[in-house]
Each structure stands twice: as structure tokens, then as C-alpha cells.
Design a protein around this motif. Structure first.
Motif, PDB file in Angstrom:
ATOM      1  N   ASP A 139      -3.629   3.514  -3.359  1.00  0.00           N
ATOM      2  CA  ASP A 139      -3.374   2.926  -4.670  1.00  0.00           C
ATOM      3  C   ASP A 139      -2.708   3.905  -5.630  1.00  0.00           C
ATOM      4  OD1 ASP A 139      -5.455   4.678  -4.919  1.00  0.00           O
ATOM      5  OD2 ASP A 139      -6.684   3.374  -6.188  1.00  0.00           O
ATOM      6  N   ASN A 165       0.100   5.766  -7.649  1.00  0.00           N
ATOM      7  CA  ASN A 165       1.449   5.526  -8.125  1.00  0.00           C
ATOM      8  C   ASN A 165       1.883   6.729  -8.938  1.00  0.00           C
ATOM      9  OD1 ASN A 165       3.860   4.010  -8.796  1.00  0.00           O
ATOM     10  ND2 ASN A 165       2.983   3.873 -10.844  1.00  0.00           N
ATOM     11  N   MET A 178       2.322  -1.519 -13.768  1.00  0.00           N
ATOM     12  CA  MET A 178       1.484  -2.596 -13.241  1.00  0.00           C
ATOM     13  C   MET A 178       1.777  -3.929 -13.921  1.00  0.00           C
ATOM     14  SD  MET A 178      -2.253  -0.955 -12.462  1.00  0.00           S
ATOM     15  CE  MET A 178      -2.448   0.111 -11.032  1.00  0.00           C
ATOM     16  N   ASN A 195       5.119  -5.176 -12.382  1.00  0.00           N
ATOM     17  CA  ASN A 195       5.307  -5.303 -10.936  1.00  0.00           C
ATOM     18  C   ASN A 195       4.103  -5.845 -10.177  1.00  0.00           C
ATOM     19  OD1 ASN A 195       8.057  -3.950 -10.493  1.00  0.00           O
ATOM     20  ND2 ASN A 195       6.978  -2.429 -11.706  1.00  0.00           N
ATOM     21  N   THR A 196       3.011  -6.169 -10.874  1.00  0.00           N
ATOM     22  CA  THR A 196       1.834  -6.710 -10.190  1.00  0.00           C
ATOM     23  C   THR A 196       1.315  -7.925 -10.957  1.00  0.00           C
ATOM     24  OG1 THR A 196       0.062  -5.528 -11.379  1.00  0.00           O
ATOM     25  CG2 THR A 196       1.224  -4.316  -9.643  1.00  0.00           C
ATOM     26  N   SER A 197       0.386  -8.618 -10.338  1.00  0.00           N
ATOM     27  CA  SER A 197      -0.251  -9.771 -10.987  1.00  0.00           C
ATOM     28  C   SER A 197      -1.660  -9.439 -11.457  1.00  0.00           C
ATOM     29  CB  SER A 197      -0.292 -10.959 -10.005  1.00  0.00           C
ATOM     30  OG  SER A 197      -1.016 -10.613  -8.830  1.00  0.00           O
ATOM     31  N   TYR A 198      -1.990  -8.150 -11.532  1.00  0.00           N
ATOM     32  CA  TYR A 198      -3.313  -7.757 -11.998  1.00  0.00           C
ATOM     33  C   TYR A 198      -3.549  -8.274 -13.416  1.00  0.00           C
ATOM     34  CZ  TYR A 198      -3.688  -4.362  -8.152  1.00  0.00           C
ATOM     35  OH  TYR A 198      -3.763  -3.763  -6.925  1.00  0.00           O
ATOM     36  N   LYS A 240      10.024   0.766  -9.179  1.00  0.00           N
ATOM     37  CA  LYS A 240       9.015   0.854  -8.114  1.00  0.00           C
ATOM     38  C   LYS A 240       9.315   2.007  -7.176  1.00  0.00           C
ATOM     39  CE  LYS A 240       7.083  -3.038  -6.766  1.00  0.00           C
ATOM     40  NZ  LYS A 240       6.854  -4.332  -6.130  1.00  0.00           N
ATOM     41  N   GLU A 251       6.535   3.895  -5.330  1.00  0.00           N
ATOM     42  CA  GLU A 251       5.732   3.289  -4.274  1.00  0.00           C
ATOM     43  C   GLU A 251       6.558   3.308  -2.995  1.00  0.00           C
ATOM     44  OE1 GLU A 251       4.477  -0.599  -5.282  1.00  0.00           O
ATOM     45  OE2 GLU A 251       3.049   0.076  -6.769  1.00  0.00           O
TER      46      GLU A 251
END
Length: 288
Positions: free
Chosen positions: A31, A33, A232, A235-238, A284, A287
Motif C-alpha cells: 500500500d 505510495n 487517493m 485515483n481511488t474510490s476510497y 500514478k 505506483e
């Protein structure tokens, strides 16, 4: 009786010319980054295992076991790890010294030390063990081991060393605390903890850090977390609660408060604008 005698004709470089600031051993988690950053000192990374890339001054370079990465002061860089084969490496921070490479306009280099792996790894682990034990005289032993390492590097490569006078404002404790914040920003960190790590009074630490970097340690920590949270959000759905927890904020409301103060908008507004293409999504590239 047989005797061999070897006279030492040249005095070694003065010990105060350069010094070891820190040594650490790291292994990437799935996890992690990483973000680009610079240091006022020279850093040497030795890859023990795993695969990944190094971002150096705008370019990406592959790294593998036994690669040595040398980064001179003020060069933007970061380490990038392959999730399938996490990078594990040892890093040294050295003050008042720069490396000179065959290309005069280059401030970094990567070369493989596989032929000297046993010697290099043994020496680096001796440094780690000595620093960890912190017995009387450990600073002298670590400095001795660093000098041996540098001599080996110069012997087996085309690089050379250039000694520099330390910047008058450089502060070792602040350098170490800044690096700690860059690496551990997701943890529960307080000024009391930082003062304990630096072995300084917390008010003195806060004043000195502010003088060095123009920002307080806790404000720097929150800005570091905000930059990560932008990645985040874009680029994420958190959820905001998840991002708040992952970034080490005490609560979603405090996260939103800090984000709004830094970016002039709420996290949800930032996410909405990113998804609508009104602002570029955070890269990104970290990553791998």
C-alpha cells in the motif's frame, strides 16, 4: 625471519570533512505510495532484494538486487517498488559530500555491485547493527565504516568524491525529523514523539524546524498527508473516512479542515473537479 613493511605516505582526509547523518533499512509494502522529494545531503541506496524503479530528476530507471543508487544533494527523487517483488534496501545519508560522475552534468548514478555483494552487504549490516546498539563510540565506528565503504566505491567505479563545507543553517536533528516525517507520515505522530526521537525539548525542536524549513513540524506533516490524500482522491474510490484513517488524521472532520486550509476547497470538491477533468488527476507514476 621475513618481514614486509608498507609505509603510509599520505594522510587520510580529515574526519570532519563529511559525516554520516543516518542509515536505515526499508522494505516496501503493497500500500506504499512514494512521492518525489529532495535532501540537503547525499544519499546512497543499496538494493538488497526485490525489483522496482527510481525516479531521478524527471526520469525512471529500473533497479534490481545489488544495484547502488547514488543521489547528490537537491536532486528530486523517489523509490518505486513492484508489488509482486517489493524492494528492500539500505540507505545512507552523508553530509558535506558530493559524488562526481563521468558525465559532468549528472548528479546521480546507478551501478551494480554484484561482484562485491558479500563485502558491501556485510559492511552495511555492520553499520546498521552499530547504529542500532548505540554503544559508546558508535559514531566513530560508523564514520570508520562509512569511509571504508566510500573507498571501495571509488576503487571499483569511475566515480570520485568532492567534499563540501556544510551549509551554515544545516541542522542534523531537523534533517532526521524531516526524513522521519516523509517516511512515517501515516503513523500517529505528535510533537512530543518527534522531540523524543530527536532527543530535544519539543519547543526548541519546533522553533529550530521552523527556522530551517519555514514551517512547523506538524504543519509539514499535514501537508505531506494532504499531498498523498490528493492522489487517493483522484485515483481511488476510497471514502473520506478511509483516506483520513490511511493518512493518519485523527478524524475525517480534521482531515477536511486541513485539506480545505491547504487547497482552498473540501476533499469532495477536489475529487469532483478531478473526475470532471477540471484539474489533472494526480499522477500514478509512484505506483509500479
Amino acid at each position: 625471519m621475513s618481514t614486509q613493511r608498507f609505509d603510509i605516505r599520505h594522510a587520510p582526509a580529515p574526519r570532519e570533512s563529511f559525516r554520516l547523518l543516518y542509515i536505515s533499512k526499508s522494505r516496501f509494502g503493497g500500500d506504499w505510495n512514494s512521492t518525489t522529494h529532495t535532501h540537503s545531503c547525499t544519499e546512497l541506496f543499496y538494493c538488497l532484494s526485490g525489483e522496482g524503479q527510481f525516479y531521478l530528476a524527471g526520469q525512471l530507471f529500473p533497479v534490481k538486487p545489488d544495484d547502488m543508487v547514488i543521489v547528490n544533494p537537491q536532486v528530486e527523487h523517489t523509490e518505486l517498488s513492484l508489488n509482486a517483488s517489493p524492494l528492500e534496501y539500505i540507505v545512507l545519508g552523508v553530509a558535506s559530500m558530493e559524488f562526481l560522475f563521468s558525465k559532468t552534468d549528472t548528479n546521480y548514478a546507478i551501478f551494480n555491485c554484484r561482484e562485491n555483494r558479500e563485502r558491501m552487504v556485510t559492511l552495511l549490516h555492520m553499520l546498521l547493527a552499530e547504529a542500532d546498539r548505540s554503544l559508546d563510540g558508535c559514531e566513530t565506528v560508523c564514520q570508520d565504516l562509512l569511509e571504508v565503504l566510500l573507498i571501495w566505491l571509488v576503487r571499483c567505479t569511475t566515480i570520485s568524491l568532492q567534499l563540501e563545507e556544510a551549509a551554515p543553517t544545516e541542522n542534523r536533528e531537523c534533517t532526521e525529523i524531516k526524513r522521519y516525517l516523509d517516511t512515517n507520515y501515516r503513523e500517529d505522530i505528535s510533537l512530543d514523539l518527534l522531540a523524543e526521537l530527536a532527543h530535544l525539548n519539543k519547543y526548541y525542536l519546533a522553533h529550530t524546524f521552523q527556522r530551517e524549513y519555514g514551517i512547523s513540524p506538524i504543519t509539514y506533516l499535514n501537508r505531506r498527508r494532504i499531498e498523498e490524500s490528493k492522489h487517493m482522491l483522484g485515483n481511488t474510490s476510497y471514502s473520506l473516512a478511509q483516506i483520513s484513517e490511511l493518512m493518519g488524521f485523527s478524524s475525517p472532520s480534521y482531515f477536511s479542515q486541513c485539506f480545505r486550509k491547504a487547497e482552498g476547497m473540501t476533499p469532495n470538491e477536489y475529487r469532483r473537479q478531478t473526475r470532471q477533468g477540471k484539474r489533472p488527476a494526480p499522477t500514478k507514476r509512484h505506483e509500479v
